[in-house]
Design a protein around this motif. Structure first.
Motif, PDB file in Angstrom:
ATOM      1  N   PHE A 199       0.848  -1.197   0.000  1.00  0.00           N
ATOM      2  CA  PHE A 199       0.000   0.000   0.000  1.00  0.00           C
ATOM      3  C   PHE A 199       0.884   1.248   0.000  1.00  0.00           C
ATOM      4  O   PHE A 199       1.467   1.604   1.028  1.00  0.00           O
ATOM      5  N   SER A 200       0.984   1.867  -1.154  1.00  0.00           N
ATOM      6  CA  SER A 200       1.889   3.020  -1.273  1.00  0.00           C
ATOM      7  C   SER A 200       1.307   4.164  -2.094  1.00  0.00           C
ATOM      8  O   SER A 200       1.958   5.187  -2.252  1.00  0.00           O
ATOM      9  N   PHE A 201       0.092   3.995  -2.625  1.00  0.00           N
ATOM     10  CA  PHE A 201      -0.483   5.019  -3.498  1.00  0.00           C
ATOM     11  C   PHE A 201      -1.355   5.988  -2.696  1.00  0.00           C
ATOM     12  O   PHE A 201      -2.522   5.703  -2.407  1.00  0.00           O
ATOM     13  N   TYR A 202      -0.767   7.103  -2.340  1.00  0.00           N
ATOM     14  CA  TYR A 202      -1.485   8.164  -1.633  1.00  0.00           C
ATOM     15  C   TYR A 202      -1.077   9.500  -2.242  1.00  0.00           C
ATOM     16  O   TYR A 202       0.100   9.713  -2.549  1.00  0.00           O
ATOM     17  N   TYR A 203      -2.037  10.399  -2.379  1.00  0.00           N
ATOM     18  CA  TYR A 203      -1.685  11.757  -2.758  1.00  0.00           C
ATOM     19  C   TYR A 203      -1.061  12.431  -1.540  1.00  0.00           C
ATOM     20  O   TYR A 203      -1.653  12.443  -0.458  1.00  0.00           O
ATOM     21  N   GLY A 249      -2.311   0.417  -4.179  1.00  0.00           N
ATOM     22  CA  GLY A 249      -0.997  -0.210  -4.245  1.00  0.00           C
ATOM     23  C   GLY A 249      -1.045  -1.532  -4.969  1.00  0.00           C
ATOM     24  O   GLY A 249      -1.755  -1.695  -5.967  1.00  0.00           O
ATOM     25  N   TYR A 250      -0.284  -2.492  -4.445  1.00  0.00           N
ATOM     26  CA  TYR A 250      -0.152  -3.799  -5.092  1.00  0.00           C
ATOM     27  C   TYR A 250      -0.483  -4.937  -4.133  1.00  0.00           C
ATOM     28  O   TYR A 250       0.361  -5.803  -3.874  1.00  0.00           O
ATOM     29  N   PRO A 251      -1.704  -5.007  -3.606  1.00  0.00           N
ATOM     30  CA  PRO A 251      -2.008  -6.105  -2.673  1.00  0.00           C
ATOM     31  C   PRO A 251      -1.936  -7.471  -3.351  1.00  0.00           C
ATOM     32  O   PRO A 251      -1.643  -8.470  -2.687  1.00  0.00           O
ATOM     33  N   GLU A 252      -2.196  -7.518  -4.667  1.00  0.00           N
ATOM     34  CA  GLU A 252      -2.134  -8.793  -5.384  1.00  0.00           C
ATOM     35  C   GLU A 252      -0.698  -9.326  -5.429  1.00  0.00           C
ATOM     36  O   GLU A 252      -0.463 -10.537  -5.409  1.00  0.00           O
ATOM     37  N   THR A 253       0.287  -8.422  -5.502  1.00  0.00           N
ATOM     38  CA  THR A 253       1.689  -8.836  -5.551  1.00  0.00           C
ATOM     39  C   THR A 253       2.134  -9.419  -4.214  1.00  0.00           C
ATOM     40  O   THR A 253       2.986 -10.311  -4.162  1.00  0.00           O
ATOM     41  N   TYR A 254       1.548  -8.925  -3.135  1.00  0.00           N
ATOM     42  CA  TYR A 254       1.909  -9.376  -1.788  1.00  0.00           C
ATOM     43  C   TYR A 254       0.761 -10.134  -1.141  1.00  0.00           C
ATOM     44  O   TYR A 254       0.584 -10.108   0.077  1.00  0.00           O
ATOM     45  N   LEU A 259     -10.003   9.129  -4.227  1.00  0.00           N
ATOM     46  CA  LEU A 259     -10.469  10.501  -4.008  1.00  0.00           C
ATOM     47  C   LEU A 259      -9.290  11.429  -3.753  1.00  0.00           C
ATOM     48  O   LEU A 259      -8.352  11.055  -3.047  1.00  0.00           O
ATOM     49  N   HIS A 260      -9.333  12.618  -4.339  1.00  0.00           N
ATOM     50  CA  HIS A 260      -8.408  13.665  -3.891  1.00  0.00           C
ATOM     51  C   HIS A 260      -9.199  14.569  -2.969  1.00  0.00           C
ATOM     52  O   HIS A 260     -10.244  15.106  -3.343  1.00  0.00           O
ATOM     53  N   PHE A 261      -8.730  14.736  -1.743  1.00  0.00           N
ATOM     54  CA  PHE A 261      -9.500  15.453  -0.724  1.00  0.00           C
ATOM     55  C   PHE A 261      -9.728  16.920  -1.082  1.00  0.00           C
ATOM     56  O   PHE A 261     -10.721  17.511  -0.647  1.00  0.00           O
ATOM     57  N   TYR A 262      -8.839  17.536  -1.863  1.00  0.00           N
ATOM     58  CA  TYR A 262      -9.048  18.939  -2.225  1.00  0.00           C
ATOM     59  C   TYR A 262     -10.323  19.124  -3.041  1.00  0.00           C
ATOM     60  O   TYR A 262     -10.984  20.147  -2.933  1.00  0.00           O
ATOM     61  N   GLY A 263     -10.654  18.150  -3.869  1.00  0.00           N
ATOM     62  CA  GLY A 263     -11.879  18.232  -4.669  1.00  0.00           C
ATOM     63  C   GLY A 263     -13.031  17.448  -4.085  1.00  0.00           C
ATOM     64  O   GLY A 263     -14.106  17.381  -4.683  1.00  0.00           O
ATOM     65  N   SER A 264     -12.798  16.830  -2.917  1.00  0.00           N
ATOM     66  CA  SER A 264     -13.825  15.990  -2.290  1.00  0.00           C
ATOM     67  C   SER A 264     -13.918  16.287  -0.794  1.00  0.00           C
ATOM     68  O   SER A 264     -14.123  15.386   0.024  1.00  0.00           O
ATOM     69  N   ILE A 265     -13.791  17.559  -0.454  1.00  0.00           N
ATOM     70  CA  ILE A 265     -13.791  17.940   0.977  1.00  0.00           C
ATOM     71  C   ILE A 265     -15.102  17.564   1.651  1.00  0.00           C
ATOM     72  O   ILE A 265     -15.115  17.113   2.805  1.00  0.00           O
ATOM     73  N   ASP A 266     -16.217  17.715   0.942  1.00  0.00           N
ATOM     74  CA  ASP A 266     -17.512  17.399   1.548  1.00  0.00           C
ATOM     75  C   ASP A 266     -17.611  15.916   1.902  1.00  0.00           C
ATOM     76  O   ASP A 266     -18.182  15.545   2.945  1.00  0.00           O
TER      77      ASP A 266
END
Length: 445
Positions: free
Chosen positions: A250-254, A290-295, A420-427
């Motif tokens: 799990f490494s994909f975060y903005y 991320g890559y849960p399937e790889t691990y 989701l990007h929180f800047y465009g999904s604050i609500d």
């Protein structure tokens, strides 16, 4: 202020290779990536030693993009574009493309063109990019995959004579300079040595044939006025603790998402579903992509951790998962070789990996969740294989009118494919955080 946007005439032009070389050649670089991609920013960070941030007008809006860009600017900002300069959603010139972003931020553009099979016609290509939108400041050209200095001088003469745009140099045609897909996203320990050598080689070659002093001269921009729309959220949720799954799976975060949580006063605690034996003491668990399937084997066999997660859920704990994190929260994952790895079983569905991108769901989407709206992006090779009767909370819509449901709900768990990007999904973020805050209040009252 110093900065520029590096764009290509198309995808596959060698833009990433040139961007990596330039980022390695300047000091104190603030790197950025246009669009929703997670891989290139991690690569930028490897090269520069500084954090890289996504700039995405669809996901973040103009004010979100300005907030991220200006607040993270260092000595010189280098923004790597996406696809071709004008490629975005539809054919408008305000279509969330690299060109659109350059106008929002008043950034000069350096255009990467390909030398293969070109002569004087390269000038027509560059002129077309210049004239399509006169508001885009194409301040220089770099020519990639050049077979000889003689060819470069001929192409340079044509471009400068017919377009008035200065050529800033070239990168020679040499496979050893290419930063290919084998490296992107594979920044594991056994890859690092090879990667460092390639970057150093690229830097040395680039500095022989590209005029860095000239690039520095044209890399000027002025900060545009912006509204501080995020100030009102400062410390609003102080006291909440959020655990963020961070490891090889799990490494994909903005970056801005995690920093925004911290600006809200939230304590962010990293944990590893691969290594840790139990969840941290937090109010909400955030499982990103991320890559849960790889691990799959490692994740599935860490039953002690999974049991602590199940207990957390049973006791009213809040859980949020997106894409790879969502996959981990399901019954299990079937990999390409036909192996099935049981996961947490908190979502009544199984997922199956495919050999190709799930193109019908790929791309930007508008999200509706409990009568509030946000922006998201989907990119995944897996698909739902067996789907139970669990309630789905997201209504997802594409610009072409297609619509579907996602966002599985199980007590205080919410998980689905959209990032989701929180800047465009604050609500949407506030809906989740208000639930967490109310949950904490009930426990303490």
């Amino acid at each position: 202020m110093k900065g520029f946007l590096l764009a290509g005439t198309r995808s596959g032009i060698g833009k990433t290779t040139v961007a990596m070389g330039l980022m390695a050649s300047f000091e104190n670089v603030s790197p950025f990536k246009v669009g929703p991609d997670y891989i290139d920013p991690s690569f930028h960070e490897f090269v520069t030693g500084n954090r890289s941030y996504n700039l995405d007008l669809f996901l973040m809006g103009e004010e979100g993009v300005k907030e991220s860009f200006y607040s993270h600017h260092k000595g010189i900002s280098i923004v790597e574009g996406v696809m071709g300069l004008y490629d975005g959603l539809g054919n408008s010139l305000e279509n969330y493309s690299s060109a659109h972003l350059s106008k929002v931020l008043s950034l000069p553009v350096i255009l990467v063109v390909d030398a293969i099979g070109k002569s004087t016609s390269v000038a027509a290509e560059v002129l077309g990019y210049k004239m399509l939108d006169p508001e885009v400041n194409i301040a220089g050209v770099i020519i990639n995959r050049v077979s000889s200095e003689k060819l470069y001088n001929m192409l340079k003469e044509a471009i400068e004579s017919y377009t008035g745009i200065k050529c800033l140099g070239y990168l020679k045609k040499d496979e050893s300079l290419n930063i290919g897909s084998r490296h992107l996203g594979l920044l594991q320990a056994d890859e690092v040595g090879d990667l460092r050598e390639k970057i150093e080689h690229l830097k040395n070659e680039l500095e022989k044939t590209i005029n860095l002093d000239e690039i520095y001269k044209i890399a000027n921009f002025q900060e545009k006025p912006r509204k501080n729309i995020f100030e009102k959220y400062k410390n609003k949720y102080k006291g909440i603790k959020i655990g963020v799954a961070k490891d090889r799976a799990f490494s994909f975060y903005y970056r801005d998402n995690l920093e925004f949580l911290e600006k809200m006063g939230i304590e962010v605690i990293n944990f590893s579903p691969i290594r840790d034996k139990k969840i941290p003491d937090v109010d909400l668990l955030y499982f990103g992509g991320g890559y849960p399937e790889t691990y799959g084997k490692e994740l599935s066999e860490n039953r002690e951790f999974i049991q602590s997660l199940i207990e957390f859920h049973k006791n009213g704990g809040f859980i949020f998962g997106e894409c790879g994190g969502f996959m981990y929260l399901t019954e299990g994952i079937e990999t390409l070789d036909g192996k099935f790895y049981p996961m947490t079983k908190l979502i009544d569905a199984t997922v199956k990996m495919g050999k190709s991108l799930q193109i019908t769901r790929f791309g930007y989407v508008d999200v509706e969740y409990e009568n509030v709206r946000g922006k998201a992006h989907e990119f995944h090779y897996s698909r739902i294989d067996k789907d139970g009767e669990m309630e789905k909370m997201y209504t997802l819509k594409k610009l072409d009118g297609r619509e579907w449901k996602c966002g599985y709900k199980n007590k205080n768990l919410l998980g689905g494919y959209p990032h989701l990007h929180f800047y465009g999904s604050i609500d949407i973020l506030e809906k989740i955080l208000e639930g967490v805050k109310n949950g904490i209040h009930k426990k303490t009252s």
